[in-house]
Design a protein around this motif. Structure first.
Motif, PDB file in Angstrom:
ATOM      1  N   ASP A   1       6.412  -0.156 -12.979  1.00 25.35           N
ATOM      2  CA  ASP A   1       6.163   0.785 -12.538  1.00 25.35           C
ATOM      3  C   ASP A   1       6.422   1.108 -10.701  1.00 25.35           C
ATOM      4  O   ASP A   1       6.773   2.960 -10.615  1.00 25.35           O
ATOM      5  CB  ASP A   1       4.850   1.540 -12.639  1.00 25.35           C
ATOM      6  CG  ASP A   1       4.552   1.316 -13.918  1.00 25.35           C
ATOM      7  OD1 ASP A   1       5.144   2.017 -14.827  1.00 25.35           O
ATOM      8  OD2 ASP A   1       2.953   1.531 -14.399  1.00 25.35           O
ATOM      9  N   LEU A   2       6.265   0.415  -9.978  1.00 21.71           N
ATOM     10  CA  LEU A   2       6.431  -0.096  -8.387  1.00 21.71           C
ATOM     11  C   LEU A   2       8.137   0.597  -8.222  1.00 21.71           C
ATOM     12  O   LEU A   2       8.795   0.785  -7.222  1.00 21.71           O
ATOM     13  CB  LEU A   2       6.331  -0.650  -7.797  1.00 21.71           C
ATOM     14  CG  LEU A   2       4.577  -0.615  -7.921  1.00 21.71           C
ATOM     15  CD1 LEU A   2       3.388  -1.809  -7.162  1.00 21.71           C
ATOM     16  CD2 LEU A   2       3.628   0.959  -7.948  1.00 21.71           C
ATOM     17  N   ALA A   3       9.129   0.682  -9.140  1.00 21.50           N
ATOM     18  CA  ALA A   3      10.552   0.434  -9.115  1.00 21.50           C
ATOM     19  C   ALA A   3      11.101   1.434  -9.402  1.00 21.50           C
ATOM     20  O   ALA A   3      10.527   3.261  -9.430  1.00 21.50           O
ATOM     21  CB  ALA A   3      11.228  -0.358  -9.771  1.00 21.50           C
TER      22      ALA A   3
ATOM     23  N   MET B   1       3.231  -8.292  -6.401  1.00 18.57           N
ATOM     24  CA  MET B   1       4.213  -7.495  -6.973  1.00 18.57           C
ATOM     25  C   MET B   1       4.924  -8.312  -7.764  1.00 18.57           C
ATOM     26  O   MET B   1       5.630  -7.913  -8.320  1.00 18.57           O
ATOM     27  CB  MET B   1       4.702  -6.239  -6.221  1.00 18.57           C
ATOM     28  CG  MET B   1       4.227  -5.687  -5.373  1.00 18.57           C
ATOM     29  SD  MET B   1       5.595  -3.848  -4.882  1.00 18.57           S
ATOM     30  CE  MET B   1       7.041  -4.957  -4.002  1.00 18.57           C
ATOM     31  N   ASP B   2       4.227  -9.289  -8.886  1.00 16.18           N
ATOM     32  CA  ASP B   2       4.416  -9.895 -10.412  1.00 16.18           C
ATOM     33  C   ASP B   2       5.194  -8.524 -11.177  1.00 16.18           C
ATOM     34  O   ASP B   2       4.208  -8.627 -11.765  1.00 16.18           O
ATOM     35  CB  ASP B   2       3.092 -10.582 -10.206  1.00 16.18           C
ATOM     36  CG  ASP B   2       4.354 -11.905 -11.246  1.00 16.18           C
ATOM     37  OD1 ASP B   2       5.685 -11.952 -11.290  1.00 16.18           O
ATOM     38  OD2 ASP B   2       3.386 -12.433 -11.609  1.00 16.18           O
TER      39      ASP B   2
ATOM     40  N   CYS C   1       0.545  -0.855  -0.176  1.00 16.44           N
ATOM     41  CA  CYS C   1       0.131   0.101  -0.005  1.00 16.44           C
ATOM     42  C   CYS C   1       0.146   1.099   0.434  1.00 16.44           C
ATOM     43  O   CYS C   1       0.440   2.242  -0.957  1.00 16.44           O
ATOM     44  CB  CYS C   1      -0.724   0.315   1.179  1.00 16.44           C
ATOM     45  SG  CYS C   1      -2.294  -0.954   1.160  1.00 16.44           S
ATOM     46  N   LYS C   2       1.949   0.923   1.214  1.00 17.34           N
ATOM     47  CA  LYS C   2       2.772   2.668   0.663  1.00 17.34           C
ATOM     48  C   LYS C   2       3.565   2.615  -0.539  1.00 17.34           C
ATOM     49  O   LYS C   2       3.708   3.673  -0.676  1.00 17.34           O
ATOM     50  CB  LYS C   2       3.968   2.637   1.776  1.00 17.34           C
ATOM     51  CG  LYS C   2       3.037   1.971   3.268  1.00 17.34           C
ATOM     52  CD  LYS C   2       2.623   3.381   4.086  1.00 17.34           C
ATOM     53  CE  LYS C   2       3.745   3.748   4.569  1.00 17.34           C
ATOM     54  NZ  LYS C   2       3.425   5.388   5.248  1.00 17.34           N
ATOM     55  N   LEU C   3       4.097   1.371  -1.169  1.00 16.15           N
ATOM     56  CA  LEU C   3       4.534   1.335  -2.651  1.00 16.15           C
ATOM     57  C   LEU C   3       3.006   2.186  -3.758  1.00 16.15           C
ATOM     58  O   LEU C   3       3.978   3.267  -4.235  1.00 16.15           O
ATOM     59  CB  LEU C   3       5.072   0.102  -2.688  1.00 16.15           C
ATOM     60  CG  LEU C   3       6.239  -0.502  -2.596  1.00 16.15           C
ATOM     61  CD1 LEU C   3       7.036  -1.402  -2.752  1.00 16.15           C
ATOM     62  CD2 LEU C   3       7.700   0.720  -2.282  1.00 16.15           C
ATOM     63  N   TYR C   4       1.976   1.484  -3.883  1.00 16.00           N
ATOM     64  CA  TYR C   4       0.998   2.211  -4.094  1.00 16.00           C
ATOM     65  C   TYR C   4       0.919   4.122  -4.073  1.00 16.00           C
ATOM     66  O   TYR C   4       0.858   4.594  -5.636  1.00 16.00           O
ATOM     67  CB  TYR C   4      -0.318   1.489  -4.333  1.00 16.00           C
ATOM     68  CG  TYR C   4       0.071  -0.117  -5.015  1.00 16.00           C
ATOM     69  CD1 TYR C   4      -1.073   0.388  -6.232  1.00 16.00           C
ATOM     70  CD2 TYR C   4       0.334  -1.307  -5.067  1.00 16.00           C
ATOM     71  CE1 TYR C   4      -1.458  -0.416  -6.869  1.00 16.00           C
ATOM     72  CE2 TYR C   4       0.806  -1.303  -5.510  1.00 16.00           C
ATOM     73  CZ  TYR C   4      -0.553  -1.183  -6.706  1.00 16.00           C
ATOM     74  OH  TYR C   4      -0.538  -2.985  -7.438  1.00 16.00           O
ATOM     75  N   LYS C   5       1.145   4.182  -3.546  1.00 16.55           N
ATOM     76  CA  LYS C   5       0.900   5.863  -2.578  1.00 16.55           C
ATOM     77  C   LYS C   5       2.323   6.423  -3.060  1.00 16.55           C
ATOM     78  O   LYS C   5       2.169   7.224  -3.339  1.00 16.55           O
ATOM     79  CB  LYS C   5       0.624   5.782  -1.288  1.00 16.55           C
ATOM     80  CG  LYS C   5       0.281   7.210  -0.631  1.00 16.55           C
ATOM     81  CD  LYS C   5      -0.385   7.120   0.688  1.00 16.55           C
ATOM     82  CE  LYS C   5       1.763   7.186   1.412  1.00 16.55           C
ATOM     83  NZ  LYS C   5       1.058   7.945   3.092  1.00 16.55           N
TER      84      LYS C   5
END
Length: 218
Positions: A120-122, A180-181, A101-105
């Motif tokens: 996108d989450l890197a 997060m695959d 959730c923190k990474l998404y934010k």
């Protein structure tokens, strides 16, 4: 409900709102600053503060979930910590979901419906040469002043081996759920298996005694 906080483990009686149009139980807990351990009939919840504190301890101090929860049990009852309810497994699951959730934010996916794509989450590396972003390739060559060293515009790819990864095979692979695959730094499982199906493994042995680790890995 059992509420785990930084101070201790609490057993509280709560009353959910049953008004017409009321949110589900898990969403009501979220609004109260509590992260439920399950989403259908939650019996355990973690405060946002304890999840943030655990992630920080895990990052900076290398504290495992077992040791961290042992500390919480000791804070709850310093004399008989073993009688405090064991929520170690729930902490591990909730901490993984909280980190996601923190990474998404942090990457801007908290308040929009767009789903993140591969990578996108890197974290984006501003120093790495990126054609079309910090490298001008419009003229067909890299535009740089004469006094700019050539190594400044060179991309280096470094690959290292993890000789302990083979000891981390899961006991039940079907129970391993990826949150997060392919969305972070690692490639997705499907693309990785596709690569393995066509890749050829060439065993290379070295004669140098100083590189015995390579031969042992092969």
């Amino acid at each position: 409900i059992t509420v785990v906080d930084k101070s201790s483990v609490h057993s509280l009686s709560i009353w959910y709102c049953h008004c017409p149009g009321a949110l589900s139980r898990d969403m009501q807990l979220f609004q109260a600053g509590l992260f439920p351990a399950s989403f259908t009939r939650p019996k355990t919840a973690f405060t946002f503060a304890v999840l943030d504190d655990f992630l920080l301890d895990n990052l900076e101090c290398g504290t495992s979930a077992m040791n961290y929860y042992s500390k919480i049990r000791r804070l709850t009852s310093s004399i008989f910590p073993m009688v405090v309810l064991d929520r170690y497994r729930e902490l591990m699951r909730a901490a993984r979901q909280w980190r996601q959730c923190k990474l998404y934010k942090w990457h801007g996916f908290a308040h929009k419906d767009d789903q993140p794509k591969d990578g996108d989450l890197a974290l984006f590396c501003l120093a790495c040469p990126q054609p079309g972003i910090n490298l001008d390739l419009s003229a067909g060559t890299v535009a740089q002043p004469d006094d700019t060293p050539s190594w400044l515009m060179t991309r280096y790819l470094v690959m290292d081996g993890d000789f302990k990864a083979e000891h981390m095979h899961p006991v039940n692979p079907s129970d391993e759920v990826s949150l997060m695959d392919g969305l972070g730094f690692m490639v997705s499982n499907e693309r990785y298996k596709k690569h393995l199906s066509i890749a050829q493994d060439h065993v290379q042995r070295l004669d140098c005694n100083n590189h015995r680790a390579v031969n042992q890995a092969n």
